[in-house]
Design a protein around this motif. Structure first.
Motif, PDB file in Angstrom:
ATOM      1  N   ASP A 345      35.719  31.146  35.684  1.00 48.12           N
ATOM      2  CA  ASP A 345      36.101  31.602  34.346  1.00 48.12           C
ATOM      3  C   ASP A 345      35.702  30.610  33.256  1.00 48.12           C
ATOM      4  N   THR A 374      33.372  32.741  39.970  1.00 49.41           N
ATOM      5  CA  THR A 374      34.401  33.561  39.321  1.00 49.41           C
ATOM      6  C   THR A 374      34.631  34.863  40.080  1.00 49.41           C
ATOM      7  N   GLY A 375      33.549  35.524  40.449  1.00 48.20           N
ATOM      8  CA  GLY A 375      33.687  36.787  41.168  1.00 48.20           C
ATOM      9  C   GLY A 375      34.355  36.605  42.525  1.00 48.20           C
ATOM     10  N   ASP A 376      33.967  35.547  43.245  1.00 51.28           N
ATOM     11  CA  ASP A 376      34.594  35.281  44.550  1.00 51.28           C
ATOM     12  C   ASP A 376      36.100  35.044  44.388  1.00 51.28           C
ATOM     13  N   ASN A 378      38.104  36.016  42.010  1.00 48.47           N
ATOM     14  CA  ASN A 378      38.857  37.157  41.480  1.00 48.47           C
ATOM     15  C   ASN A 378      38.743  38.412  42.338  1.00 48.47           C
ATOM     16  N   GLY A 379      38.444  38.254  43.593  1.00 49.89           N
ATOM     17  CA  GLY A 379      38.472  39.412  44.482  1.00 49.89           C
ATOM     18  C   GLY A 379      37.236  39.611  45.316  1.00 49.89           C
ATOM     19  N   HIS A 382      38.292  36.675  47.808  1.00 50.76           N
ATOM     20  CA  HIS A 382      39.753  36.762  47.910  1.00 50.76           C
ATOM     21  C   HIS A 382      40.337  36.856  46.501  1.00 50.76           C
ATOM     22  N   LEU A 383      41.290  37.748  46.317  1.00 54.43           N
ATOM     23  CA  LEU A 383      41.969  37.870  45.025  1.00 54.43           C
ATOM     24  C   LEU A 383      43.110  36.843  44.987  1.00 54.43           C
ATOM     25  N   HIS A 384      42.863  35.735  44.333  1.00 53.14           N
ATOM     26  CA  HIS A 384      43.823  34.635  44.348  1.00 53.14           C
ATOM     27  C   HIS A 384      45.081  34.950  43.537  1.00 53.14           C
ATOM     28  N   ARG A 385      46.175  34.367  43.962  1.00 52.95           N
ATOM     29  CA  ARG A 385      47.483  34.579  43.326  1.00 52.95           C
ATOM     30  C   ARG A 385      47.641  33.678  42.095  1.00 52.95           C
ATOM     31  N   ASP A 386      48.724  33.897  41.401  1.00 50.06           N
ATOM     32  CA  ASP A 386      48.983  33.119  40.182  1.00 50.06           C
ATOM     33  C   ASP A 386      49.106  31.633  40.466  1.00 50.06           C
ATOM     34  N   ARG A 389      45.773  30.069  40.398  1.00 55.74           N
ATOM     35  CA  ARG A 389      45.250  29.986  39.035  1.00 55.74           C
ATOM     36  C   ARG A 389      45.907  28.831  38.275  1.00 55.74           C
TER      37      ARG A 389
END
Length: 409
Positions: A345, A374-376, A378-379, A382-386, A389
């Protein structure tokens, strides 16, 4: 948060207030009454058998007396938080007199002064002077007339029931506090001594101490739920021993509300007593502060507590303080200098201290170094948790040129 010099000034004022009353002369009448009657009462209780009926009568008389103070002296007369019909006013006047805490007029004048000048030299129960003073000390010392605060009590002086009780208090007070309890147990089941000791003296002393807790403990223990400029606090334990008066921060912020507790699960039997009286026509005009203002006060304090909590957390460097690099520079540093930098990001994340602990494995995170992942993140992989972040904010070392600026968390 207040500046340190303001805090030190406040502490100095509190220390000065705490030592400002020892020079005052003792009120001998009050001194002997409040310091000698309780131990003599305990001696009487230890030497007197408690009859089961006397125990029940003591509890019922305690409730009767307590409501006389909370629903009568406090919420009806001191704060005018509701209107009461003459029969209820007369009953509450007698109930309050049975506590032997002074007349309605005397009690309400002091309490109005307490609200008008809370935590100042004119506050009769000034909490800055310490627990002893706010609990009972203010009754034991003689305050010069010129130092006594003035309040408007014309509404009370125009109430015939209030003035009748005030003029006759030295007859009504002892009669309701001691004679009536003795007669109840004596005529009821022949326990004259038990009626005098338990229903009379012990119950009266207990009500004294629980009422005094509102002036002392309720200014020391608990939360500042709606405002923190003054000392009053909300605490369930204080509420339990004072018929609901322990939600004292709410009360000082919204003093003309007939409730002390606004949530159904909070203990405030006085509120329900007043409400029940309104259902049968003995009370009306129950005053409630606007719900929007109550919620506003609580949210404002919640925001303040969150802000104070955030000051002790490492949120990482601010993005405005980070250097900028081109994407080519990021790749070169990873290739030639061995940097473990990943772009997510628009922010450059140094994962060198985290690579071995990466839940997906060190190999996976090393494969992302030197490129935009960024794409990796954000899903794509893996879609990382808060939580992930939030961790990124502490690992930022720069920004990538020609990318949207990463926002501070």
């Amino acid at each position: 948060m207040p500046p340190k010099d303001e805090e030190s000034t406040q502490k100095a004022a509190e220390q000065q207030a705490a030592s400002s009353y020892w020079h005052l002369p003792l009120s001998l009448q009050q001194f002997f009454f409040f310091l000698l009657v309780p131990p003599l009462t305990l001696y009487g209780a230890f030497t007197t058998t408690l009859h089961p009926f006397t125990a029940v009568a003591t509890l019922l008389m305690y409730i009767f007396t307590g409501l006389g103070i909370t629903a009568g002296y406090h919420r009806l007369w001191a704060h005018r938080s509701y209107e009461a019909a003459a029969p209820l006013r007369a009953l509450l006047a007698l109930a309050g007199a049975s506590s032997f805490q002074g007349s309605i007029l005397w009690w309400s004048r002091h309490h109005r002064a307490h609200h008008r000048w809370t935590d100042t030299d004119k506050d009769p129960y000034d909490a800055r002077k310490g627990l002893f003073w706010s609990h009972i000390g203010w009754l034991l010392f003689h305050i010069p007339p010129e130092d006594r605060p003035r309040v408007d009590s014309r509404d009370l002086e125009n109430d015939p029931i209030v003035m009748w009780q005030h003029r006759n208090f030295m007859l009504v007070g002892p009669f309701m506090a001691l004679v009536v309890p003795t007669l109840i147990a004596g005529l009821g089941w022949g326990d004259w001594r038990g009626g005098y000791i338990y229903v009379g003296l012990l119950r009266m002393c207990a009500v004294h101490q629980t009422t005094f807790c509102v002036n002392s403990l309720a200014h020391y223990f608990g939360e500042t739920s709606y405002g923190d400029r003054l000392t009053p606090r909300d605490h369930v334990i204080t509420a339990l021993v004072t018929f609901g008066e322990g939600y004292h921060n709410f009360h000082h912020e919204f003093p003309n509300d007939y409730r002390n507790a606004v949530y159904w699960w909070q203990y405030d039997p006085t509120k329900w007593f007043i409400w029940a009286c309104s259902c049968i026509g003995l009370a009306h005009g129950l005053r409630r502060f606007p719900d929007n203002e109550i919620r506003k006060g609580r949210v404002r304090m919640d925001e303040k507590r969150v802000w104070e909590a955030k000051q002790g957390i490492d949120w990482g460097p601010a993005t405005k303080d980070l250097p900028c690099y081109t994407m080519q520079e990021v790749r070169d540093m990873c290739k030639h200098d061995g940097r473990l930098w990943v772009v997510i990001d628009g922010a450059i994340i140094d994962v060198s201290s985290f690579a071995r602990n990466h839940p997906g494995g060190e190999r996976l995170i090393r494969a992302a170094c030197g490129r935009d992942a960024t794409g990796d993140f954000n899903g794509g992989v893996h879609l990382h948790r808060d939580v992930a972040r939030q961790m990124l904010s502490t690992m930022r070392v720069g920004l990538v040129d020609n990318q949207p600026e990463a926002s501070d968390i």
